[in-house]
Design a protein around this motif. Sequence first.
Motif, PDB file in Angstrom:
ATOM      1  N   ARG A  92       0.806  -1.220   0.000  1.00 46.99           N
ATOM      2  CA  ARG A  92       0.000   0.000   0.000  1.00 46.99           C
ATOM      3  C   ARG A  92       0.837   1.267   0.000  1.00 46.99           C
ATOM      4  NH1 ARG A  92      -5.315  -1.241   1.308  1.00 46.99           N
ATOM      5  NH2 ARG A  92      -5.575  -3.337   2.125  1.00 46.99           N
ATOM      6  N   VAL A  93       2.091   1.154   0.428  1.00 47.49           N
ATOM      7  CA  VAL A  93       2.955   2.332   0.514  1.00 47.49           C
ATOM      8  C   VAL A  93       4.276   2.079  -0.201  1.00 47.49           C
ATOM      9  CG1 VAL A  93       1.976   3.123   2.703  1.00 47.49           C
ATOM     10  CG2 VAL A  93       3.920   1.584   2.727  1.00 47.49           C
ATOM     11  N   TYR A  94       4.972   3.171  -0.506  1.00 50.11           N
ATOM     12  CA  TYR A  94       6.326   3.084  -1.041  1.00 50.11           C
ATOM     13  C   TYR A  94       7.183   4.103  -0.298  1.00 50.11           C
ATOM     14  CZ  TYR A  94       5.209   7.207  -3.872  1.00 50.11           C
ATOM     15  OH  TYR A  94       4.842   8.463  -4.293  1.00 50.11           O
ATOM     16  N   GLN A  95       8.487   3.953  -0.389  1.00 52.09           N
ATOM     17  CA  GLN A  95       9.396   4.847   0.317  1.00 52.09           C
ATOM     18  C   GLN A  95      10.042   5.835  -0.644  1.00 52.09           C
ATOM     19  OE1 GLN A  95      12.305   2.450   2.300  1.00 52.09           O
ATOM     20  NE2 GLN A  95      10.887   1.770   3.893  1.00 52.09           N
ATOM     21  N   THR A  96      10.204   7.049  -0.164  1.00 47.93           N
ATOM     22  CA  THR A  96      10.958   8.065  -0.902  1.00 47.93           C
ATOM     23  C   THR A  96      11.925   8.720   0.079  1.00 47.93           C
ATOM     24  OG1 THR A  96       9.361   9.827  -0.434  1.00 47.93           O
ATOM     25  CG2 THR A  96       9.041   8.577  -2.467  1.00 47.93           C
ATOM     26  N   VAL A  97      12.899   9.375  -0.467  1.00 49.53           N
ATOM     27  CA  VAL A  97      13.852  10.112   0.362  1.00 49.53           C
ATOM     28  C   VAL A  97      13.583  11.593   0.147  1.00 49.53           C
ATOM     29  CG1 VAL A  97      16.284  10.548   0.828  1.00 49.53           C
ATOM     30  CG2 VAL A  97      15.535   8.260   0.150  1.00 49.53           C
ATOM     31  N   GLY A  98      13.310  12.288   1.237  1.00 50.45           N
ATOM     32  CA  GLY A  98      13.022  13.718   1.166  1.00 50.45           C
ATOM     33  C   GLY A  98      14.275  14.532   0.935  1.00 50.45           C
ATOM     34  N   SER A  99      14.101  15.835   0.802  1.00 54.28           N
ATOM     35  CA  SER A  99      15.234  16.737   0.546  1.00 54.28           C
ATOM     36  C   SER A  99      16.219  16.780   1.710  1.00 54.28           C
ATOM     37  CB  SER A  99      14.722  18.142   0.241  1.00 54.28           C
ATOM     38  OG  SER A  99      13.955  18.623   1.337  1.00 54.28           O
ATOM     39  N   ALA A 102      15.599  12.332   4.862  1.00 53.77           N
ATOM     40  CA  ALA A 102      14.722  11.476   5.672  1.00 53.77           C
ATOM     41  C   ALA A 102      13.910  10.556   4.770  1.00 53.77           C
ATOM     42  CB  ALA A 102      13.790  12.335   6.510  1.00 53.77           C
ATOM     43  N   VAL A 103      13.725   9.332   5.219  1.00 52.69           N
ATOM     44  CA  VAL A 103      12.912   8.361   4.483  1.00 52.69           C
ATOM     45  C   VAL A 103      11.446   8.622   4.808  1.00 52.69           C
ATOM     46  CG1 VAL A 103      12.363   5.925   4.180  1.00 52.69           C
ATOM     47  CG2 VAL A 103      14.741   6.642   4.486  1.00 52.69           C
ATOM     48  N   MET A 104      10.653   8.763   3.774  1.00 50.02           N
ATOM     49  CA  MET A 104       9.216   9.014   3.955  1.00 50.02           C
ATOM     50  C   MET A 104       8.425   7.881   3.320  1.00 50.02           C
ATOM     51  SD  MET A 104       8.966  13.118   3.249  1.00 50.02           S
ATOM     52  CE  MET A 104       9.211  12.954   1.517  1.00 50.02           C
ATOM     53  N   HIS A 105       7.306   7.561   3.947  1.00 47.98           N
ATOM     54  CA  HIS A 105       6.397   6.542   3.415  1.00 47.98           C
ATOM     55  C   HIS A 105       5.205   7.268   2.794  1.00 47.98           C
ATOM     56  CE1 HIS A 105       8.483   3.152   5.228  1.00 47.98           C
ATOM     57  NE2 HIS A 105       8.697   3.959   6.274  1.00 47.98           N
TER      58      HIS A 105
END
Length: 135
Positions: A92-99, A102-105
């Motif tokens: 249902r979610v994926y991970q991204t890396v913010g500016s 930080a890892v965000m879901h």
Amino acid sequence: MAGRKRTPDAVKQLAGTAQPCRMNPDAPIAAEGVAEAPEWLSARAAEIFADLAAITDRMRIASPDDVAMLALLASRLEEIEACTAVIEDLGRVYQTVGSTGAVMHRARPEVGMRNEAMRHAQALLAEFGLSPAAR
């Protein structure tokens, strides 16, 4: 027109609630028969369409005049299946890396797409009387 939708006369007669004073003498009459799936539907949507056409035929509400609405419903139900398959495979979610690093879901786009398709399909099912409340 505000308020509740009018109940079709045929539904009133099937339910046994038809009263002559509340019948619409100018109500349109749908053609009899079962709708055929349009060419533009995918193979899976055509299968769903055939199932829906059989259900509406058993309920004695089938009409070839309903092709567009049944095709729209079948297409939405197929979309729900496709989005569900992606969600089951990838989550249902994926991970991204913010500016900031930080890892965000984040929610997958398919989750929102499926939710919208489900709302639309539910409304279309109710239009055909294919939900418990509509029956």
